[in-house]
Scaffold this active site. Sequence first.
Site, short mmCIF file in Angstrom:
data_model
loop_
_atom_site.label_atom_id
_atom_site.label_comp_id
_atom_site.label_asym_id
_atom_site.label_seq_id
_atom_site.Cartn_x
_atom_site.Cartn_y
_atom_site.Cartn_z
N VAL A 167 1.13 -1.52 -0.25
CA VAL A 167 0.01 -0.02 -0.04
C VAL A 167 1.00 1.20 0.17
CG1 VAL A 167 -2.13 1.28 0.97
CG2 VAL A 167 -1.64 -1.40 1.39
N ASP A 168 1.80 1.39 1.23
CA ASP A 168 2.26 2.21 0.55
C ASP A 168 3.26 2.30 -0.96
OD1 ASP A 168 2.36 3.26 3.81
OD2 ASP A 168 4.51 1.95 4.18
#
Length: 385
Positions: A167-168
């Site tokens: 997700v980062d």
Amino acid sequence: MAPILDGIVVADFSRVLAGPLATVMLADLGADVVKVERPGAGDDTRAWGPPWTDRTSAYFESANRSKRSVELDLDDPGDRAVARELASRADVFVENFRTGSLDAKGLGYEDLVAVNPRLVYCSITGFGSGAGAELPGYDFLVQALGGLMSITGEPDGDPMKVGVALVDVLTAKDAVAGILAALYERERSGLGQRVEVNLLSSLLGSLANQGATFLATGAAPSRRGNSHPSIAPYETLRCRDGLLAVACGNDGQFARLAATIGAAELADDPRFASNPDRVRHRADLVRLLEARLEAQDAGEWARRLTAAGVPAGTVGDVASGFALAESLGLQPRIHVGDGAMDQVRNPIGFSRTPVTDYRRPPAVGEHTEAVRAGLRNGGGSGGGR
């Protein structure tokens, strides 16, 4: 030929991963990225090990090459003034502080755009700057709350996180896309603007067919292990010595698969005639395919199926992934000099302005004096690339 973002100055007030990954991509493209760090300790990820390098952690070095590091204490009035001066001369400002905390220090969007109207100000949060502003934005938490873990893992097992802070990474790429679009629009209007991305929205925006499944049916998709919810066979199949990944995207590929493993009759079986049929009868299909595949090792089947035009391969690890890329001439590993660990090459290729200038990640505060001197002398951020 000058790099694409030559002359662009980025004031990087981000830390950990999503922000630093975004700014390292900008650095690769030629921007002068000045990373602002806490005196002494620096970015949190400098302490995130093992493994360690000669200077810091491998985690930190993965997202901070080709930058310059400046130590500034944002609670100190003098250092805050330096930070504002840096921002006033920057083209891009990237931050992932808790919503409102930079406003209290005179480094919020409204404060900076008043003195630098061309500034592109990118804020990265976990759950947005509204009702979710107080929620802690950690990748693992967002994978859990946003549903990614619910569709990852075996059907009868626990929900699982992805094996990297995905997700980062996705949010970083969204941030870069937003920043570059805002810089392009600035050429027309002469004005910068605020770009906002958040981890939850980037996750939901990346769910593709899984997100569409929920929107179309109202039912949340579930874990399916390595099988695809809408395509078959598109999964791992067991061979004599291990698993084979097979990705048949159409009927022709399935027919070639069946013929190659000595089961051509499967392509004429009404249960498997079309992809919807194969999905409906997946359990029978897998049983019949694996009965043939158990005669050979996965590597041998991968060789035969690839030669027949069927997408298939053995299940490797990170080391074999790098080795494959090297064997294909993709040059995944680059050297940054000064005895630093190797880095992963930027994945984007350009015909006229390739990414070639990679430099080792900086020590904490390594460029503080040069940047301060440059700002005092009115020379921008004090050197750059």
